[in-house]
Design a protein around this motif. Structure first.
Motif, short mmCIF file in Angstrom:
data_model
loop_
_atom_site.label_atom_id
_atom_site.label_comp_id
_atom_site.label_asym_id
_atom_site.label_seq_id
_atom_site.Cartn_x
_atom_site.Cartn_y
_atom_site.Cartn_z
N LEU A 153 -3.33 11.66 2.13
CA LEU A 153 -2.55 10.59 2.73
C LEU A 153 -1.17 10.53 2.09
O LEU A 153 -0.15 10.43 2.77
N VAL A 154 -1.19 10.58 0.73
CA VAL A 154 0.07 10.46 0.03
C VAL A 154 0.99 11.61 0.39
O VAL A 154 2.17 11.43 0.68
N SER A 155 0.40 12.84 0.44
CA SER A 155 1.30 13.94 0.76
C SER A 155 1.71 13.89 2.23
O SER A 155 2.81 14.30 2.57
N ALA A 156 0.80 13.33 3.04
CA ALA A 156 1.19 13.16 4.43
C ALA A 156 2.36 12.19 4.52
O ALA A 156 3.37 12.45 5.20
N PHE A 157 2.22 11.10 3.76
CA PHE A 157 3.33 10.15 3.70
C PHE A 157 4.58 10.86 3.17
O PHE A 157 5.68 10.68 3.67
N GLY A 158 4.33 11.63 2.10
CA GLY A 158 5.45 12.32 1.48
C GLY A 158 6.15 13.24 2.46
O GLY A 158 7.38 13.21 2.58
N THR A 159 5.36 14.02 3.19
CA THR A 159 5.93 14.92 4.19
C THR A 159 6.71 14.13 5.23
O THR A 159 7.83 14.48 5.59
N SER B 262 8.18 0.87 -7.21
CA SER B 262 7.50 -0.28 -7.80
C SER B 262 8.17 -1.58 -7.36
O SER B 262 7.49 -2.57 -7.08
N SER B 263 9.49 -1.56 -7.25
CA SER B 263 10.15 -2.80 -6.83
C SER B 263 9.82 -3.11 -5.37
O SER B 263 9.73 -4.27 -4.99
N ILE B 264 9.60 -2.06 -4.57
CA ILE B 264 9.16 -2.30 -3.19
C ILE B 264 7.77 -2.92 -3.19
O ILE B 264 7.49 -3.88 -2.47
N ALA B 265 6.88 -2.37 -4.05
CA ALA B 265 5.52 -2.89 -4.11
C ALA B 265 5.52 -4.36 -4.53
O ALA B 265 4.80 -5.18 -3.97
N HIS B 266 6.38 -4.69 -5.51
CA HIS B 266 6.44 -6.09 -5.95
C HIS B 266 6.94 -6.99 -4.83
O HIS B 266 6.50 -8.14 -4.72
N ALA B 267 7.85 -6.46 -4.00
CA ALA B 267 8.28 -7.24 -2.85
C ALA B 267 7.09 -7.53 -1.95
O ALA B 267 6.96 -8.63 -1.40
N GLY B 268 6.17 -6.55 -1.84
CA GLY B 268 4.96 -6.76 -1.05
C GLY B 268 4.12 -7.89 -1.61
O GLY B 268 3.64 -8.74 -0.87
N TYR B 269 3.96 -7.91 -2.95
CA TYR B 269 3.19 -8.99 -3.56
C TYR B 269 3.83 -10.35 -3.25
O TYR B 269 3.16 -11.33 -2.96
N LEU B 270 5.17 -10.36 -3.35
CA LEU B 270 5.87 -11.63 -3.10
C LEU B 270 5.67 -12.08 -1.66
O LEU B 270 5.55 -13.28 -1.39
N ILE C 35 -7.47 -9.58 -1.72
CA ILE C 35 -8.22 -8.38 -2.11
C ILE C 35 -7.33 -7.14 -2.02
O ILE C 35 -7.32 -6.31 -2.92
N ILE C 36 -6.56 -7.06 -0.94
CA ILE C 36 -5.68 -5.89 -0.81
C ILE C 36 -4.66 -5.88 -1.94
O ILE C 36 -4.34 -4.84 -2.52
N MET C 37 -4.19 -7.07 -2.30
CA MET C 37 -3.22 -7.15 -3.39
C MET C 37 -3.86 -6.70 -4.70
O MET C 37 -3.25 -6.01 -5.51
N LEU C 38 -5.12 -7.11 -4.90
CA LEU C 38 -5.83 -6.75 -6.12
C LEU C 38 -6.00 -5.23 -6.21
O LEU C 38 -5.72 -4.61 -7.24
N VAL C 39 -6.43 -4.63 -5.10
CA VAL C 39 -6.61 -3.18 -5.07
C VAL C 39 -5.27 -2.51 -5.35
O VAL C 39 -5.18 -1.53 -6.10
N ASN C 40 -4.21 -3.08 -4.79
CA ASN C 40 -2.91 -2.47 -4.98
C ASN C 40 -2.43 -2.59 -6.41
O ASN C 40 -1.75 -1.69 -6.91
N SER C 41 -2.78 -3.71 -7.08
CA SER C 41 -2.30 -3.77 -8.46
C SER C 41 -3.07 -2.79 -9.33
O SER C 41 -2.56 -2.35 -10.36
N VAL C 42 -4.29 -2.42 -8.91
CA VAL C 42 -4.99 -1.35 -9.63
C VAL C 42 -4.27 -0.02 -9.40
O VAL C 42 -4.03 0.75 -10.34
N LEU C 43 -3.89 0.22 -8.14
CA LEU C 43 -3.12 1.44 -7.84
C LEU C 43 -1.84 1.45 -8.67
O LEU C 43 -1.44 2.48 -9.22
N THR D 16 0.82 -1.20 0.00
CA THR D 16 0.00 0.00 0.00
C THR D 16 0.86 1.26 0.00
O THR D 16 0.68 2.15 -0.83
N VAL D 17 1.82 1.30 0.93
CA VAL D 17 2.65 2.50 1.03
C VAL D 17 3.44 2.71 -0.26
O VAL D 17 3.46 3.81 -0.83
N ALA D 18 4.04 1.63 -0.75
CA ALA D 18 4.88 1.78 -1.94
C ALA D 18 4.05 2.25 -3.13
O ALA D 18 4.45 3.14 -3.87
N ASN D 19 2.86 1.68 -3.30
CA ASN D 19 2.05 2.08 -4.44
C ASN D 19 1.56 3.51 -4.31
O ASN D 19 1.51 4.24 -5.29
N LEU D 20 1.17 3.90 -3.10
CA LEU D 20 0.69 5.27 -2.90
C LEU D 20 1.79 6.26 -3.21
O LEU D 20 1.57 7.29 -3.86
#
Lengths: 490, 848
Positions: free
Chosen positions: B714-720, A308-316, A417-425, A289-293
């Motif tokens: 959230l993202v900018s909060a994370f960013g900050t 993106s490589s961090i996010a993929h680590a999350g999927y793994l 489900i969280i992974m699915l939402v994240n791959s949309v992100l 979540t954090v990596a994708n955001l």
């Protein structure tokens, strides 16, 4: 003799690395070094493949190596993936370093020695060899990060990476020391056996497991132990970044899987509600979540690819959690690593191709309109971005599909489900690359990217592209390979 | 032939690779280099690709025939040539059976015929198009698409399992979209392309659902596996161990025993039923179920109606005429639109298991035939008439399939491919000539501007005449035999469930006997209209005086088309006349070739052991054949006679009179029963309303507001936050790691109580989840105090319970740290069902 045969992938790369250093010292001709490094690592992969086909089980006397090095199909699979990734990264370096006038021979030697370290940790069955392999790999990676000596960013990134890496290594080492104190074992299978007994109830083993887990999470760059990753990836020269994103990550995952599934594979440490699986699940959610955001907000493509490589680590990690319940999950994780390796190398290669000396393109703005000006240059980056996003018929689609399938089969619906939402992100920022390549025009007066030309990079991209298509069109062959990569002692 | 078969063995028949590869190669070469190659090379590449494919198809077909004739033995009756490429992926049925999905192609009697039609008619249309599209600047693009279409269609037909078929299915849909919108500069064409694409997507949704259900129930997706496992669809006892695998709940009315993380999505329907007093509820959820065979049949049927332009999804086909005329002939008449009929024939054994769906198919077919024919009566655009005629004829094919006469339905696919391709190409030839004269797309297709073309375009005239007599059913022509066969079977066939006993036990639906007679009657009416509108079209186009002078008085007279266009016309016209003798009725041949050839495919004994036939033929069928034929002949005579009288003898006077007498009826037909308007007013308006809601409410408030603002916050909060850490201040990174370590550590040192409950014969067993150093303390008797003071290593306890009783059991867990605050507690509510043999109440729907 059988032992030499079993070690032939590692030996091939080691001998090759020494020869390459000799050649570098006595020859003024630098152009062949990249090819040499690629060939050496390809040789390692070929040896591993040959051993795979020959049947590693039929070799005798391998117990002399145990528990220090365990050569099973799991190791061989990783030897192949690591060597493949290393070879492709060396080819990228061959084009990139020359173009940006920083070609020096030690880059290839560093890559080769780091590869040896990665191969060692993929087959290490003991905390000591594991640590030696880890340090061999990491020191190579630190030096690669600092390779652009004139650049302050490069140096800063390397120092950060080195200090934090040392911190994590210390945690890992301390963890193993505590576990040794509780169980009296440094070998993973011995630890597992002891944990099934009274030692498993010892508080020290619990704390030890925690520290090891954190050390491992640092190496796979799981949030919140990821902070070094964007800086190091951005500061390092792009081929070094791709090497770290692929080989170092594969090595770290091999280590994580072997330590957790073999060393802490007893029912009490590997429970769905206690021990490491819930922690890994939590890390997976936070990491994805954090990596994708954050990745969606990046203006630099290189930094986006780092997140993106961090996010993929999350999927793994999702797949890793699923291994505790689903029999197929391990093969899904290995398959995903393979698809991730080729797609990521391709994406970095595509980015390298878009820039030239003095005009290295790293930001989205640099890419604007490139698809119209240089369609052949823009195509690889767009194609591999689609694979990373998981759009069929590329490799990334089936990688994600099998991981989701494993998570569902293991009963981890909420993780799926969280992974699915994240791959949309994730699709958002990967497709943003396509938007800039094909649908934007550069702002007036802004510097436009001038692509480079390099046979090395083109070769790497064609190889990676062919693999991405192959894995996307007939995934069952590679999945079958991954399904056979069983982990000894599990 | 023997040497050929030894080179290409039946289980590795790589000649199929040639059939498939050449059109693909043509598409790639023309698509990538076509612009630079020039017209000559593009033409050569396109024709060679389809030509080679056709020759290889003929050779494959002959090999298949040779094998079928000389294979010997009972099992050789249904021979198959197979070519496996690679193992694609796999999925699983439940937890046990693995379903492999391989990229495999195969050709059997059914797909063999289809393959010949596609490549053969395809080649002729390619040849035609080389001249028709001569002046187009995007010549190369057109042929790249057309070759890609042939490739996709072959994948669809030759695929050995549903997913591969689906790849082809989507491929032809894509090519259809690209070719309808080929002249995308005109907005109307682009809109028509989109309409076709969306209507097909709705159908594809059905096909995908059907595919999932088949995998779920049959555990296979390839043709052999499906036919071997189709009987599971009516075999409830095969799922005795796992009832959830059997019942298809109709969401959201069905009950569900699913209790995973998503269970909140399923509303508590038993409560609703209780409120509505619909059925007695005794604490058990109600099920509303549909039989698997019916569900699968309905889902697949939705897919077929989309692709084959049947009610309710036919609306895209008339608009698809916006594409170039060869495309209309190839894709929207001869091949792609018959894919739905092909799928019905391919999976006929699945449809046969649900008489309800069979009768529904027949009714959809005959209703579509009537509706489309009635619209065609009054249209003035020559291509529009032919488009509605295509829909109507496809309806006839559906009737054939729906009454269980698969050979008859498939026969009509073949004859229709010939005569309708000939009609479209003839119309193209006319438009080509008119266009040279009028230079206006719509006006050059308007029949009111034509007339008297007979003397300018003799070849087109005579071939068009041949195809017209075929479609209106002049006795002896191909259309007569195939249409007559369908009507005859509709009259005499009675659908029957192959597993009567099982079907009765399941409460399956049986078709009443009058359905066949009714379908026959409606079919004859549709045939009568067909005769009328086709003769009308023919007379308005070719007879009388040329009316085109009224548009442009100075233009030259229309010219006959070049040989590339007339040669396909001659061949197709000839085939339209004689192809009927592939499968003539009336015992002209003792073994009609096509029926003899296809019989093994549709032989129920090859699919189900101990099954009854899926149709019962009337006892006096043989004598009825000539009687029912009278209906068809009558329709032909009356329809064409009427049209001749109206348009040739009276010069169209009666038609004008009727129009003024029944203006509303005329408007209704001219405006296509206002179906497009009805769809606009309902479905499309609803979607638009939804879109408005999204655009004006959801988008600004939820997407832009909550989602975007919140997430960007959230993202900018994370960013900050991260900037604070990433300020080059190293120890911030380390601090973050330490925070992470602390959180993980907190989880590690705290014990976690979790338990699973199993119902046992005497009570329930509770198993506490394990953990490092965990010890447990239980309160089983429910008095709120632990039964023992000390923690022990006992993770499993048995709780004795009377049926219907319930109790709260408390579990306490601590670990080796041993501090009192480190004790996790969980209260487990356990209960035992009152009686184990209570079944949920069921309501059956669909098949009753």
């Amino acid at each position: 003799m059988d032992i030499l045969l079993a070690l032939s992938p590692v030996v091939a790369v080691s001998v090759g690395a020494l020869l390459l250093m000799l050649a570098e010292a006595f020859s003024k001709q630098r152009a062949g070094l990249a090819l040499g490094a690629a060939v050496i690592q390809a040789t390692g992969a070929v040896f591993a493949g040959a051993l795979w086909l020959y049947g590693i089980e039929s070799l005798n006397g391998l117990d002399v190596l145990e528990p220090w090095l365990i050569i099973d199909r799991f190791s061989l699979f990783f030897h192949m993936v690591i060597c493949l990734g290393g070879a492709l990264a060396a080819l990228l370096a061959g084009g990139y370093l020359r173009e940006h006038r920083i070609e020096r021979g030690e880059f290839y030697a560093l890559i080769l020695f780091a590869t040896i370290g990665a191969m060692m940790i993929a087959s290490a069955g003991d905390a000591l060899t594991l640590f030696i392999g880890l340090e061999t790999m990491s020191i190579g990676a630190y030096a690669l990060t600092a390779f652009r000596r004139g650049s302050q960013r490069s140096a800063e990134a390397a120092v950060k990476y080195f200090l934090l890496g040392s911190f994590a290594a210390a945690l890992l080492l301390y963890g193993f020391a505590l576990v040794y104190g509780a169980t009296g074992h440094t070998d993973l299978q011995g630890i597992a056996a002891a944990l099934r007994g009274p030692a498993g109830s010892h508080p020290l083993s619990l704390i030890g497991m925690l520290l090891i887990l954190v050390g491992l999470a640092f190496k796979v760059s799981a949030v919140p132990f990821h902070a070094w990753t964007p800086d190091a990836y951005e500061g390092a020269p792009t081929p070094a970044t791709s090497y770290m994103a692929v080989v170092v990550k594969a090595g770290a995952f091999a280590m994580m899987m072997r330590v957790l599934l073999v060393g802490f594979g007893d029912p009490r440490s590997m429970s769905a509600f206690a021990g490491w699986p819930p922690v890994i699940a939590g890390l997976a959610v936070v990491t994805m979540t954090v990596a994708n955001l954050i990745a969606g907000r990046q203006e630099s493509v290189k930094r986006m690819l780092a997140y993106s490589s961090i996010a993929h680590a999350g999927y793994l990690l999702v797949g890793l959690v699923a291994t505790i319940r689903s029999g197929d999950a391990l093969s899904s994780v290995l398959f995903y690593l393979l698809t991730y390796t080729v797609s990521t190398i391709g994406a970095f290669g595509g980015l390298i191709l878009c820039g030239s000396y003095g005009r290295e393109s790293v930001s989205f703005e640099d890419l604007a309109g490139l698809g119209k000006r240089h369609p052949a240059v823009a195509l690889p980056l767009a194609f591999f971005a689609m694979s990373l996003a998981g759009i069929p018929p590329t490799a990334g689609f089936f990688g994600k599909w099998y991981l989701l399938k494993s998570a569902m089969e293991g009963g981890f619906h909420w993780l799926a489900i969280i992974m699915l939402v994240n791959s949309v992100l994730g699709a958002y920022y990967y497709l943003r690359v396509l938007v800039f390549l094909y649908m934007r025009e550069p702002a007036p007066g802004a510097p436009v990217a001038v692509p480079m030309k390099s046979g090395y990079v083109a070769t790497a991209l064609i190889l990676a592209g062919a693999l991405v298509i192959w894995l996307g069109l007939c995934p069952d062959g590679a999945l079958d390979l991954a399904a056979k990569a069983t982990l000894a002692g599990r | 032939m023997e040497s050929l078969l030894s080179r290409f063995p039946a289980d590795n028949f790589s000649l199929l690779g040639v059939i498939l590869a050449f059109p693909l190669l043509g598409a790639i070469v023309n698509g990538i280099w076509g612009k630079r190659l020039g017209k000559e090379a593009v033409r050569f590449m396109a024709l060679a690709a389809v030509g080679v494919s056709f020759i290889a198809s003929v050779v494959s077909f002959l090999s298949l025939k040779h094998l079928a004739d000389h294979g010997g033995g009972e099992h050789a009756a249904h021979v198959k040539l197979r070519w496996s490429l690679w193992s694609w992926m796999h999925t699983s049925q439940g937890d046990s059976t693995t379903i492999p999905i391989d990229v495999t192609f195969s050709v059997d009697a059914l797909s063999g015929v289809m393959m010949l039609v596609i490549t053969g008619v395809g080649f002729l249309i390619h040849l035609y198009a080389t001249s028709y599209m001569e002046k187009d600047s995007a010549y190369w693009r057109f042929f790249a698409y057309l070759n890609l279409f042939i490739f996709s269609m072959l994948v669809l037909v030759l695929g050995d399992n549903l997913p591969v078929l689906f790849v082809g299915w989507e491929g032809v849909g894509l090519c259809s979209y690209l070719l309808i919108g080929f002249w995308y500069g005109d907005n109307a064409n682009a809109t028509a392309g989109k309409k076709a694409f969306i209507a097909n997507r709705i159908g594809d949704f059905g096909l995908i659902c059907g595919m999932f259900l088949l995998a779920h129930y049959c555990g296979a997706l390839d043709w052999d596996g499906l036919s071997a496992n189709a009987s599971k669809l009516v075999n409830k006892s095969a799922y005795a161990g796992n009832k959830d695998l059997w019942d298809i709940g109709v969401w959201p009315l069905a009950h569900s025993r699913y209790e995973g993380a998503l269970s909140f999505l399923q509303p508590g329907m038993s409560k609703l039923f209780e409120i509505l007093k619909l059925a007695p509820v005794t604490g058990h959820p109600i099920t509303l179920t549909i039989l698997p065979a019916t569900a699968i049949g309905l889902a697949l049927l939705l897919g077929c109606t989309g692709k084959s332009a049947q009610i309710p999804l036919y609306v895209w086909l008339p608009d698809a005429m916006a594409g170039p005329t060869p495309v209309s002939a190839l894709i929207h008449a001869a091949t792609m639109v018959t894919a739905g009929v092909y799928l019905c024939c391919r999976l006929w054994f699945v449809f046969a298991l649900s008489p309800f769906v069979m009768v529904l198919i027949a009714f959809i077919g005959v209703t579509t035939a009537l509706l489309a024919a009635s619209i065609a009566l009054v249209q003035n655009d020559i291509k529009k008439v032919l488009a509605y005629s295509t829909i109507s004829q496809l309806g006839f094919m559906f009737v054939g399939v729906g009454v269980g006469a698969f050979v008859a339905g498939f026969f009509h696919v073949i004859t229709h491919a010939f005569f309708k391709a000939c009609l479209f190409l003839g119309a193209g030839s006319v438009i080509h000539a008119m266009h040279a004269h009028i230079h206006d797309g719509d006006a050059s297709q308007d029949m009111r501007n034509m007339g008297g073309l007979k003397k300018y375009m003799p070849v087109t005239y005579w071939t068009f005449a041949a195809a017209t007599v075929a479609i209106i059913g002049l006795p002896g022509t191909s259309g007569f035999f195939s249409k007559d066969e369908i009507l005859f079977r509709a009259f005499t066939n009675q659908t029957n469930h192959p597993f009567e006993a099982a079907a009765k036990a399941l409460g399956a639906w049986q078709a009443p006997t009058w359905t066949g007679k009714m379908i026959y009657g409606l079919g004859v009416l549709a045939a009568l209209m067909t005769a009328f509108y086709m003769v009308r079209l023919f007379l308005m186009t070719f007879h009388g005086n040329f009316r085109g002078w009224t548009v442009d008085a100075d233009a030259a007279s229309p010219q006959e088309s070049p040989w590339q266009m007339t040669l396909p016309l001659i061949l197709l016209g000839g085939l339209a006349l004689v192809a009927g003798f592939l499968n003539p009725g009336f015992h002209i041949f003792e073994h009609p070739p096509l029926e003899h050839w296809l019989d093994p495919v549709f032989d129920i004994k090859h699919v189900f052991a101990n099954a009854k036939p899926h149709v019962i033929e009337a006892a006096n069928a043989a004598s009825l054949e000539k009687v029912t034929a009278l209906g068809g002949i009558g329709a032909f005579v009356i329809g064409s006679g009427l049209a001749y009288w109206v348009y040739a003898v009276k010069g169209g006077g009666p038609a004008r009179t009727l129009t003024t007498m029944f203006p509303r009826l005329h408007r209704l037909l001219l405006n296509k029963w206002y179906v497009d308007e009805a769809y606009n007013a309902t479905a499309i308006e609803a979607v638009d309303a939804l879109a408005d809601t999204s655009a004006n409410v959801i988008d600004p408030w939820i997407v832009d507001g909550i989602l975007a603002k919140l997430s960007s916050f959230l993202v900018s909060a994370f960013g900050t936050l991260l900037r604070a850490f990433q300020n080059g201040v190293m120890h911030m990174y380390a601090a973050l790691m330490v925070v992470g370590l602390a959180v993980c550590g907190w989880f590690f040192v705290m014990p976690h109580a979790q338990a699973t409950v199993d119902v046992k014969p005497t009570g329930v067993a509770i198993t506490a989840s394990p953990g490092p150093g965990y010890t447990y303390r239980w309160d089983i008797n429910g008095d709120g105090k632990p039964d023992q003071e000390t923690f022990s290593n006992q993770p499993v306890v048995n709780v004795p319970l009377e049926p219907g009783a319930s109790r709260n059991v408390t579990l306490e867990v601590t670990n080796s740290f041993g501090y009192t605050p480190f004790i996790a507690k969980k209260v487990v509510a356990v209960s035992r069902p009152a009686s184990t043999d209570v079944k949920p109440t069921e309501i059956k729907m669909g098949q009753k």
